[in-house]
Design a protein around this motif. Structure first.
Motif, mmCIF file in Angstrom:
data_model
loop_
_atom_site.group_PDB
_atom_site.id
_atom_site.type_symbol
_atom_site.label_atom_id
_atom_site.label_comp_id
_atom_site.label_asym_id
_atom_site.label_seq_id
_atom_site.Cartn_x
_atom_site.Cartn_y
_atom_site.Cartn_z
ATOM 1 N N ILE A 440 0.666 -1.316 -0.089
ATOM 2 C CA ILE A 440 -0.251 -0.001 0.111
ATOM 3 C C ILE A 440 0.801 1.228 -0.092
ATOM 4 O O ILE A 440 0.154 2.137 0.259
ATOM 5 C CB ILE A 440 -1.071 0.096 0.918
ATOM 6 N N GLY A 441 2.153 1.398 0.271
ATOM 7 C CA GLY A 441 2.350 2.498 0.434
ATOM 8 C C GLY A 441 4.430 2.550 0.629
ATOM 9 O O GLY A 441 5.443 2.543 0.784
ATOM 10 N N SER A 442 3.690 2.173 2.365
ATOM 11 C CA SER A 442 5.235 2.547 3.158
ATOM 12 C C SER A 442 5.440 0.912 3.753
ATOM 13 O O SER A 442 4.851 -0.355 3.473
ATOM 14 C CB SER A 442 4.276 3.448 4.727
ATOM 15 N N GLU A 493 7.951 5.427 1.642
ATOM 16 C CA GLU A 493 8.092 6.351 1.736
ATOM 17 C C GLU A 493 8.574 6.461 3.043
ATOM 18 O O GLU A 493 8.707 7.539 3.529
ATOM 19 C CB GLU A 493 6.374 6.332 2.457
ATOM 20 N N MET A 499 1.250 11.173 6.217
ATOM 21 C CA MET A 499 0.744 11.218 4.447
ATOM 22 C C MET A 499 0.173 12.537 3.381
ATOM 23 O O MET A 499 0.211 13.054 3.336
ATOM 24 C CB MET A 499 0.044 10.332 4.494
ATOM 25 N N MET A 560 3.172 7.648 -5.382
ATOM 26 C CA MET A 560 2.605 8.073 -4.202
ATOM 27 C C MET A 560 1.907 8.809 -3.824
ATOM 28 O O MET A 560 3.100 9.776 -3.551
ATOM 29 C CB MET A 560 3.304 6.973 -3.393
ATOM 30 N N ASP A 608 -3.863 7.724 -2.274
ATOM 31 C CA ASP A 608 -4.315 7.728 -1.113
ATOM 32 C C ASP A 608 -5.411 8.499 -0.728
ATOM 33 O O ASP A 608 -5.578 9.230 -0.669
ATOM 34 C CB ASP A 608 -3.721 7.525 0.235
ATOM 35 N N ALA A 610 -6.954 8.006 2.218
ATOM 36 C CA ALA A 610 -8.095 7.094 3.892
ATOM 37 C C ALA A 610 -8.875 7.835 4.605
ATOM 38 O O ALA A 610 -9.771 7.202 5.062
ATOM 39 C CB ALA A 610 -6.730 7.216 4.399
ATOM 40 N N HIS A 650 -6.360 4.463 -2.365
ATOM 41 C CA HIS A 650 -6.057 3.242 -1.301
ATOM 42 C C HIS A 650 -7.699 3.805 0.041
ATOM 43 O O HIS A 650 -7.436 5.108 0.214
ATOM 44 C CB HIS A 650 -5.464 3.364 -0.529
ATOM 45 N N CYS A 652 -8.679 3.347 3.400
ATOM 46 C CA CYS A 652 -8.636 1.447 4.932
ATOM 47 C C CYS A 652 -9.419 1.850 5.347
ATOM 48 O O CYS A 652 -9.278 2.488 6.800
ATOM 49 C CB CYS A 652 -7.700 1.883 5.662
ATOM 50 N N CYS A 735 -3.360 -2.267 4.796
ATOM 51 C CA CYS A 735 -2.849 -0.882 4.244
ATOM 52 C C CYS A 735 -1.137 -0.798 4.552
ATOM 53 O O CYS A 735 -0.805 -1.423 4.294
ATOM 54 C CB CYS A 735 -3.541 -0.289 5.542
ATOM 55 N N GLY A 736 -0.530 0.515 4.378
ATOM 56 C CA GLY A 736 0.461 0.647 4.793
ATOM 57 C C GLY A 736 1.758 0.034 5.706
ATOM 58 O O GLY A 736 0.888 -0.209 7.136
HETATM 59 N N1 GLN Z 1 0.528 5.598 1.135
HETATM 60 C C1 GLN Z 1 0.122 5.016 2.732
HETATM 61 C C2 GLN Z 1 0.779 3.309 3.266
HETATM 62 O O1 GLN Z 1 1.212 3.173 3.537
HETATM 63 C C3 GLN Z 1 -1.240 5.278 3.358
HETATM 64 C C4 GLN Z 1 -1.642 4.834 4.336
HETATM 65 C C5 GLN Z 1 -3.134 4.754 4.580
HETATM 66 O O2 GLN Z 1 -3.846 4.625 4.186
HETATM 67 N N2 GLN Z 1 -3.273 5.698 6.321
HETATM 68 O O3 GLN Z 1 0.980 4.327 4.712
#
Ligand code: GLN
Ligand code: ZN
Length: 763
Positions: A440-442, A493, A499, A560, A608, A610, A650, A652, A735-736
């Motif tokens: 998801i990214g991080s 990230e 974020m 991202m 994202d 979120a 994305h 969450c 999620c990340g």
């Molecule tokens: N790209 C963000 C991560 O991976 C997404 C975080 C989130 O959705 N809260 O941390």
């Protein structure tokens, strides 16, 4: 004579003293007595800060959460935590945090560790409370001692105390039944406990009790409206006067109900519910107090005191003694003291007010109403000058940005082609296997990353060293992902502290406070950035990092970004234009970033959102208007790209049923969502809607350190494939991974990749 009062004060402390006291206690570094003393010191200080008020809230302090305290006060504790014979405060922490607190460790053998209570957002704020649990057998038993202790403390300090409690209907409404019983059936058992409490408070010579019923600003069906009448008729025999407090919105269709409940006073939010006020005055029986929340308890802006007085003066004339004024809601939702800020630009600072400054505004308004405006002429003039400066400031208003927003046309939010036509073009360029894997990214925010960032911020290392450290982390993430065999990579990230903050820091129109903390839950606080002006992007924000990451691998690298709606919903935003207008500005700024990424050769861009769901208004009737502009903002951000570029988003959370049409309306090529804990059942919403694009249902819960097995992931994905055609499924975590350790991430992702391979082989 107008009465001035407050509904609640931020308890965390101007320097987050409560946070540090709690965490020291939880770590076993300080004693329970030290913690209690820290709490008492904060209460004392905060009551002092409010000494100018006619009535001061008492009982708004909590070591963890006022709703959980209410559950304890009403004796409504889940079965699993009963029978604890340690200290009451430790039991609170046990319910809140699930782990046994320091001194409760000794009880591990007898009354054990317990699962944490579920947390959820307090109405539309970012404060999270512990959800009361009910069953058809729930019974209640009063324990008023913690509230009485605070009251005694306040009285000893000479405080004009107004105890604050959560009202019975709101308490039931915000809780959950664990069986399928009707919560309202519990009301007859609950009311005697409230009556007993009010009698006890009356015996303490309390004159007014603030009883919070914010659910009156939401849509109530007939049963609940009826229950309001029943409840307050039953409580009216008490000798204390009840101030029924509503906030966070309009009473609207509940106006008549609220006005006629047998209480001595009614508080309404005159910021969000200004339209209620005149009709209410007509409806309100002539013996009742009307408290108007005229200072915004949800934002950080100075009030336009002259304008408020203009509006209030005739009402004060009409209502006389019956008029009270206060902030719109508890000040829990704003930071404590603007005076702490040393680094904020002085001009911007002159436009702001935190809790203490808001109380000062209240004092000025009160004096003006009592003694005439001349008595506070200097303050009123200064306030006018500050507000005039803000209205005229070129730092707030950027004609170029406004012109760009005015030029927005629907075509800006449209892809070149519809999904069925662009999907094959993307597939051709990306050449991904079935069940493509991604994250998801991080990736873990390691101690080294945090150290490098702290060193950089403190000036111990320079920009070049910081950049090198982040590049090294990015390289590490890329290598790990390649070794794992993931299909679509991320840069991890490393360079982002948060974020939203990361983007806010690079956008014009944003500012950051040093101490602007607001309690989120327990000891956790957030420091929302301050969106104060028209938003623009002076230069690319992420392109360099992403292109560097892409240069390290042949695999596709996802760009991202955080989407406009999420940035908006996690910031303190302007009060001089609608949220929608700020969101559109953010959308245009992030759109530029999207187009720059595409230009730089990035083929997949994730945006994202979120916090899209968090922005939903409290009243369902207002959802559509919000969703329309939120979705449009996302589309403006995302959809300027060529057919070949794949847009991901994305989210969450795990509730899509009621917003699925809007989610589909965003038209992202791929959406990744949190699903692992719902056993893929939440995909039903997507299935029923015939969601047309691709979905990555999260296959493991990143909040838990547990490593998911390959079998479990395969099983979940098979369930997913029963609902969504396999060719439109992706495989990814919920999620990340930034809060996890590499030692957890690697085996988990290895199992995820192995599961995807197995699914492909079986297909
Ligand atoms: N790209 C963000 C991560 O991976 C997404 C975080 C989130 O959705 N809260 O941390
Ligand atoms: Zn997420």
């Amino acid at each position: 004579m107008t009465t001035i009062h407050n509904l609640g004060f931020p308890r965390i402390g101007a320097r987050r003293e409560l946070k540090f006291a709690l965490e020291a206690y939880w770590k076993g570094e300080s004693s329970r007595d030290a913690l209690k003393a820290a709490g008492a010191a904060l209460r004392q200080r905060h009551w002092n800060d409010q000494a100018g008020l006619d009535l001061v809230p008492v009982g708004d302090f909590s070591f963890y959460d006022q709703v959980l305290d209410t559950s304890f006060m009403l004796g409504n504790l889940p079965e699993r935590v009963r029978g604890f014979h340690g200290d009451a405060l430790d039991n609170v922490f046990r319910v809140a945090r699930g782990r046994s607190a320091q001194s409760a460790e000794t009880h591990a053998q007898c009354c054990g560790g317990v699962a944490a209570g579920e947390m959820t957002k307090w109405f539309d704020t970012n404060y999270h409370y512990i959800v009361p649990e009910f069953t058809r057998d729930s019974a209640f038993k009063l324990d008023a001692s913690p509230l009485l202790a605070q009251l005694a403390e306040a009285k000893a300090q000479g405080v004009r105390a107004k105890p604050v409690i959560v009202g019975p209907l709101t308490y039931l409404a915000i809780g959950k039944t664990k069986d399928d019983s009707d919560k309202l059936d519990l009301l007859p058992r609950l009311l005697p406990v409230y009556a007993e409490l009010l009698d006890i408070l009356a015996a303490q010579d309390v004159e007014w009790v603030q009883i919070d019923e914010p659910i009156l600003v939401t849509e109530l069906d007939a049963d609940w409206q009826h229950a309001f009448n029943t409840a307050y008729h039953q409580l009216k025999s008490s000798r204390v006067k009840l101030l029924l407090a509503t906030y966070f919105g309009q009473l609207a269709e509940n106006q008549y109900l609220a006005a006629n409940l047998p209480v001595a006073g009614l508080h309404v939010d005159a910021i969000n519910g200004r339209e209620d006020v005149l009709p209410l005055i007509g409806l309100l029986p002539s013996h009742k107090v009307l408290s108007l929340g005229v200072i915004n308890g949800r934002n950080i802006w100075k009030t336009d005191l002259n304008a408020v007085l203009e509006w209030l003066a005739p009402l004060a004339e009409r209502l006389g003694e019956r008029l009270w004024i206060a902030p719109s809601c508890s000040l829990l939702h704003v930071p404590v003291d603007l005076a702490s800020e040393q680094k904020l630009d002085p001009e911007l600072k002159s436009w702001l007010a935190f809790a203490l400054q808001k109380l000062d505004e209240l004092r000025v308004l009160g004096t003006a109403l009592r003694e005439g405006r001349d008595a506070v002429k200097a303050e009123l003039d200064a306030n006018r000058a500050d507000l005039d400066a803000r209205r005229a400031s070129p730092r707030v208003h950027n004609p170029k940005v406004q012109a760009a927003v005015a030029r927005i046309v629907p075509h800006l939010g449209m892809r070149e082609s519809a999904y069925p036509k662009r999907a094959p073009k993307q597939a051709e360029g990306l050449r991904l296997p079935a069940y493509p894997t991604t994250t998801i990214g991080s990736f873990p925010q390691t101690a080294e990353i945090r150290q490098a960032r702290a060193d950089y911020k403190a000036g111990r290392i320079g920009a070049a060293a910081y950049r090198a450290a982040m590049r090294a982390e990015i390289e590490r993430s890329v290598r790990e992902q390649e070794a794992l065999g993931l299909d679509v990579l991320v840069h991890g990230e490393a360079e982002r502290n948060d974020m939203v903050e990361y983007f806010g820091e690079q956008l014009d129109g944003y500012a950051f406070s040093q101490f602007g903390w607001v309690q989120s839950y327990g000891s956790r606080c957030v420091k929302p950035p301050i969106l104060f002006g028209d938003i623009s992007r002076p230069r690319p924000m992420t392109v360099e990092w992403i292109t560097y990451a892409q240069s390290l691998t042949e695999k596709p690298m996802k760009g991202m970004l955080t989407g406009p709606v999420t940035i908006l919903n996690w910031s303190f935003v302007r009060d001089d234009q609608p949220r929608e207008a700020s969101c559109k500005q953010l959308a245009l700024a992030i759109r530029e970033e999207v187009l720059d990424l595409e230009q730089a050769g990035v083929r997949i861009i994730q945006i994202d959102e979120a916090a899209l769901r968090e922005g939903l208004p409290l009243r369902k009737s207002q959802w559509k208007a919000y969703l329309d502009w939120a979705v449009e903002s996302f589309r403006i951000t995302a959809n300027g790209v060529r057919d070949e570029t794949q847009i991901h988003t994305h989210m969450c959370y795990s509730e899509f049923n009621d917003i699925i049409a809007s989610i589909a309306g965003m038209d992202a090529d791929v959406i990744t969502i949190e699903t692992s804990r719902s056993d893929m059942e939440l995909l039903d919403a997507f299935d029923d809607f015939k969601y047309p694009n691709e979905i990555g249902p999260g296959v493991y819960d990143i909040h838990s350190p547990n490593i998911p097995t390959q079998e479990h992931i395969v099983q979940l994905m098979r369930k997913a494939a029963e609902r969504i055609p396999a060719e439109r499924l992706w495989v990814n975590p919920d999620c990340g991974l930034k809060t996890r350790q590499w030692t957890e991430v690697i085996p988990a992702l290895a199992n995820m990749v192995a599961a995807a391979r197995k699914l492909r082989a079986a297909a």
